[in-house]
Motif scaffolding. Structure first.
Motif, PDB file in Angstrom:
ATOM      1  N   ALA A   6       0.826  -1.220   0.000  1.00 31.21           N
ATOM      2  CA  ALA A   6       0.000   0.000   0.000  1.00 31.21           C
ATOM      3  C   ALA A   6       0.855   1.263   0.000  1.00 31.21           C
ATOM      4  CB  ALA A   6      -0.923  -0.004   1.220  1.00 31.21           C
ATOM      5  N   GLU A   7       1.968   1.226   0.751  1.00 29.46           N
ATOM      6  CA  GLU A   7       2.801   2.430   0.845  1.00 29.46           C
ATOM      7  C   GLU A   7       3.540   2.727  -0.453  1.00 29.46           C
ATOM      8  OE1 GLU A   7       5.266   3.026   4.161  1.00 29.46           O
ATOM      9  OE2 GLU A   7       3.748   2.508   5.646  1.00 29.46           O
ATOM     10  N   LYS A   8       3.640   1.745  -1.325  1.00 34.33           N
ATOM     11  CA  LYS A   8       4.290   1.988  -2.612  1.00 34.33           C
ATOM     12  C   LYS A   8       3.374   2.785  -3.546  1.00 34.33           C
ATOM     13  CE  LYS A   8       7.163  -2.179  -2.392  1.00 34.33           C
ATOM     14  NZ  LYS A   8       8.468  -1.493  -2.349  1.00 34.33           N
ATOM     15  N   VAL A   9       2.077   2.645  -3.355  1.00 37.51           N
ATOM     16  CA  VAL A   9       1.122   3.386  -4.177  1.00 37.51           C
ATOM     17  C   VAL A   9       0.725   4.691  -3.491  1.00 37.51           C
ATOM     18  CG1 VAL A   9      -1.070   3.276  -5.426  1.00 37.51           C
ATOM     19  CG2 VAL A   9       0.225   1.176  -5.007  1.00 37.51           C
ATOM     20  N   PHE A  10       0.455   4.588  -2.193  1.00 40.28           N
ATOM     21  CA  PHE A  10       0.048   5.755  -1.402  1.00 40.28           C
ATOM     22  C   PHE A  10       0.943   5.855  -0.167  1.00 40.28           C
ATOM     23  CE2 PHE A  10      -3.848   3.985  -3.376  1.00 40.28           C
ATOM     24  CZ  PHE A  10      -4.109   5.020  -4.257  1.00 40.28           C
ATOM     25  N   PRO A  11       2.154   6.421  -0.319  1.00 44.26           N
ATOM     26  CA  PRO A  11       3.095   6.498   0.811  1.00 44.26           C
ATOM     27  C   PRO A  11       2.497   7.236   2.004  1.00 44.26           C
ATOM     28  CG  PRO A  11       4.173   7.083  -1.249  1.00 44.26           C
ATOM     29  CD  PRO A  11       2.705   7.007  -1.542  1.00 44.26           C
ATOM     30  N   ARG A  36       2.170  -8.445  -7.577  1.00 44.58           N
ATOM     31  CA  ARG A  36       2.712  -9.781  -7.289  1.00 44.58           C
ATOM     32  C   ARG A  36       4.130  -9.670  -6.711  1.00 44.58           C
ATOM     33  NH1 ARG A  36       0.366 -10.984 -12.460  1.00 44.58           N
ATOM     34  NH2 ARG A  36      -1.532 -12.249 -12.243  1.00 44.58           N
ATOM     35  N   GLU A  37       4.933  -8.777  -7.278  1.00 42.32           N
ATOM     36  CA  GLU A  37       6.304  -8.587  -6.787  1.00 42.32           C
ATOM     37  C   GLU A  37       6.309  -8.103  -5.344  1.00 42.32           C
ATOM     38  OE1 GLU A  37       9.295  -9.222  -8.046  1.00 42.32           O
ATOM     39  OE2 GLU A  37       8.305 -10.227  -9.726  1.00 42.32           O
ATOM     40  N   TRP A  38       5.391  -7.219  -4.992  1.00 39.25           N
ATOM     41  CA  TRP A  38       5.334  -6.698  -3.619  1.00 39.25           C
ATOM     42  C   TRP A  38       5.012  -7.795  -2.622  1.00 39.25           C
ATOM     43  CZ3 TRP A  38       1.800  -2.148  -5.508  1.00 39.25           C
ATOM     44  CH2 TRP A  38       2.587  -1.243  -6.221  1.00 39.25           C
ATOM     45  N   SER A  44       9.267  -4.155   4.826  1.00 38.33           N
ATOM     46  CA  SER A  44      10.404  -3.227   4.838  1.00 38.33           C
ATOM     47  C   SER A  44      10.780  -2.807   6.253  1.00 38.33           C
ATOM     48  CB  SER A  44      10.070  -1.984   4.009  1.00 38.33           C
ATOM     49  OG  SER A  44       8.929  -1.324   4.528  1.00 38.33           O
ATOM     50  N   ARG A  45       9.840  -2.951   7.202  1.00 37.95           N
ATOM     51  CA  ARG A  45      10.127  -2.577   8.588  1.00 37.95           C
ATOM     52  C   ARG A  45      10.812  -3.702   9.353  1.00 37.95           C
ATOM     53  NH1 ARG A  45       4.016  -0.840   9.673  1.00 37.95           N
ATOM     54  NH2 ARG A  45       3.857  -2.770   8.472  1.00 37.95           N
ATOM     55  N   ASP A  46      10.782  -4.920   8.772  1.00 40.20           N
ATOM     56  CA  ASP A  46      11.422  -6.066   9.423  1.00 40.20           C
ATOM     57  C   ASP A  46      11.812  -7.061   8.331  1.00 40.20           C
ATOM     58  OD1 ASP A  46      12.354  -8.076  11.014  1.00 40.20           O
ATOM     59  OD2 ASP A  46      10.454  -8.485  12.033  1.00 40.20           O
ATOM     60  N   LEU A  47      12.975  -6.818   7.721  1.00 42.90           N
ATOM     61  CA  LEU A  47      13.398  -7.634   6.584  1.00 42.90           C
ATOM     62  C   LEU A  47      13.664  -9.087   6.953  1.00 42.90           C
ATOM     63  CD1 LEU A  47      15.807  -5.081   4.854  1.00 42.90           C
ATOM     64  CD2 LEU A  47      13.441  -5.632   4.234  1.00 42.90           C
ATOM     65  N   SER A  48      13.882  -9.357   8.227  1.00 43.19           N
ATOM     66  CA  SER A  48      14.165 -10.734   8.641  1.00 43.19           C
ATOM     67  C   SER A  48      12.892 -11.568   8.782  1.00 43.19           C
ATOM     68  CB  SER A  48      14.919 -10.740   9.979  1.00 43.19           C
ATOM     69  OG  SER A  48      14.120 -10.165  11.007  1.00 43.19           O
ATOM     70  N   ASN A  49      11.753 -10.901   8.827  1.00 42.29           N
ATOM     71  CA  ASN A  49      10.486 -11.607   8.993  1.00 42.29           C
ATOM     72  C   ASN A  49       9.909 -11.945   7.625  1.00 42.29           C
ATOM     73  OD1 ASN A  49       7.997 -12.617   9.702  1.00 42.29           O
ATOM     74  ND2 ASN A  49       7.202 -10.699  10.559  1.00 42.29           N
ATOM     75  N   ASP A  64      -5.927 -10.997 -10.605  1.00 42.84           N
ATOM     76  CA  ASP A  64      -6.002  -9.540 -10.548  1.00 42.84           C
ATOM     77  C   ASP A  64      -6.107  -9.103  -9.094  1.00 42.84           C
ATOM     78  OD1 ASP A  64      -6.099  -6.925 -11.346  1.00 42.84           O
ATOM     79  OD2 ASP A  64      -7.877  -7.132 -12.598  1.00 42.84           O
ATOM     80  N   ALA A  65      -5.986  -7.790  -8.868  1.00 43.88           N
ATOM     81  CA  ALA A  65      -6.104  -7.232  -7.516  1.00 43.88           C
ATOM     82  C   ALA A  65      -6.922  -5.949  -7.578  1.00 43.88           C
ATOM     83  CB  ALA A  65      -4.717  -6.944  -6.938  1.00 43.88           C
ATOM     84  N   ILE A  66      -7.698  -5.725  -6.549  1.00 36.29           N
ATOM     85  CA  ILE A  66      -8.484  -4.496  -6.437  1.00 36.29           C
ATOM     86  C   ILE A  66      -7.838  -3.624  -5.377  1.00 36.29           C
ATOM     87  CG2 ILE A  66     -10.719  -3.496  -5.852  1.00 36.29           C
ATOM     88  CD1 ILE A  66     -12.002  -6.104  -6.810  1.00 36.29           C
ATOM     89  N   ILE A  67      -7.432  -2.427  -5.764  1.00 43.01           N
ATOM     90  CA  ILE A  67      -6.773  -1.507  -4.830  1.00 43.01           C
ATOM     91  C   ILE A  67      -7.822  -0.651  -4.129  1.00 43.01           C
ATOM     92  CG2 ILE A  67      -5.138   0.399  -4.620  1.00 43.01           C
ATOM     93  CD1 ILE A  67      -3.719  -0.671  -7.084  1.00 43.01           C
ATOM     94  N   ALA A  68      -7.793  -0.676  -2.806  1.00 40.54           N
ATOM     95  CA  ALA A  68      -8.703   0.159  -2.016  1.00 40.54           C
ATOM     96  C   ALA A  68      -8.004   1.491  -1.739  1.00 40.54           C
ATOM     97  CB  ALA A  68      -9.066  -0.539  -0.711  1.00 40.54           C
ATOM     98  N   PRO A  69      -8.416   2.572  -2.379  1.00 41.87           N
ATOM     99  CA  PRO A  69      -7.714   3.852  -2.234  1.00 41.87           C
ATOM    100  C   PRO A  69      -8.099   4.569  -0.945  1.00 41.87           C
ATOM    101  CG  PRO A  69      -9.584   4.130  -3.677  1.00 41.87           C
ATOM    102  CD  PRO A  69      -9.533   2.664  -3.332  1.00 41.87           C
ATOM    103  N   PRO A  70      -7.275   5.532  -0.521  1.00 42.34           N
ATOM    104  CA  PRO A  70      -7.649   6.377   0.621  1.00 42.34           C
ATOM    105  C   PRO A  70      -8.734   7.363   0.207  1.00 42.34           C
ATOM    106  CG  PRO A  70      -5.629   7.193  -0.364  1.00 42.34           C
ATOM    107  CD  PRO A  70      -5.965   5.909  -1.075  1.00 42.34           C
TER     108      PRO A  70
END
Length: 202
Positions: A6-11, A36-38, A44-49, A64-70
């Motif tokens: 989500a933060e990649k689309v809406f930081p 899919r890549e995400w 990103s806050r815990d790369l070991s997890n 497909d995916a449906i993005i829920a916008p703010p």
């Protein structure tokens, strides 16, 4: 449902609402392959997890995916209007609200990642302040009155204000408008960044 990516689309931390057109463009520019890549990346806050990292085989099952916008800026303004009218109805008064009041409320109180709760509280506060102000200027039963709420931009160092007018008695009252936070990130300053880069290593 998932907040993955989500933060990649809406930081988070942008501070202000996006226009509906900007939101639609960001969604349009986000492809299923990116999503899919995400889902293949660790948090990103815990790369070991890696407990929430999906396998490529699993992700290929999603078509497909449906993005829920703010909430957009336009949507936030409509929420502000609705909440002020609800507060007015609860106090048995009628309101005429200038759009500048709504935009100021959204700019001061709305943070996309926190939702619309702060708009509701801000709307209720403006209506209560308006009622209290008119009651002081024109004592008497408040029920049934019609109030006009306007925004007045402060000059020089003066704060912005909200003006309230009783449409029957023409009595007016003013109070300080919700203030827009103008916090500054020092890391956005090129001079600060240049000084940090030149700091000697310990």
């Amino acid at each position: 449902t998932s907040n993955k990516g989500a933060e990649k689309v809406f930081p988070r931390g942008g501070g202000k609402a996006l226009k509906r057109e900007e939101i639609e463009q960001r969604i349009k520019n986000t492809t299923p392959d990116q999503i899919r890549e995400w889902f293949l990346e660790p948090d990103s806050r815990d790369l070991s997890n890696t407990s929430k990292v999906h396998t490529p085989a699993t992700m290929m099952r999603f078509d497909d995916a449906i993005i829920a916008p703010p909430v957009s800026e336009e949507g936030a303004v409509e929420i502000a209007r609705k909440e002020m009218l609800i507060a007015a109805k609860a106090n048995k008064i009628e309101l005429k609200i200038d759009n500048e009041v709504l935009h100021q409320l959204v700019a001061a109180k709305f943070t996309p990642e926190n939702g619309a709760r702060d708009i509701k509280r801000g709307a209720q506060s403006i209506v209560q302040d308006a009622i209290h102000g008119i009651e002081k200027e024109s004592p008497g039963e408040i029920h049934g009155r019609s109030l006009h709420i306007q925004f007045i931009r402060g000059e020089d160092d003066e704060p912005d204000r909200i003006s309230v007018k009783d449409l029957a008695s023409n009595e007016t009252s003013q109070f300080v408008a919700p203030a827009v936070s103008r916090s500054i990130n020092p890391f956005d300053n090129p001079k600060v960044m240049a000084n940090l880069i030149r700091l000697p290593e310990e």
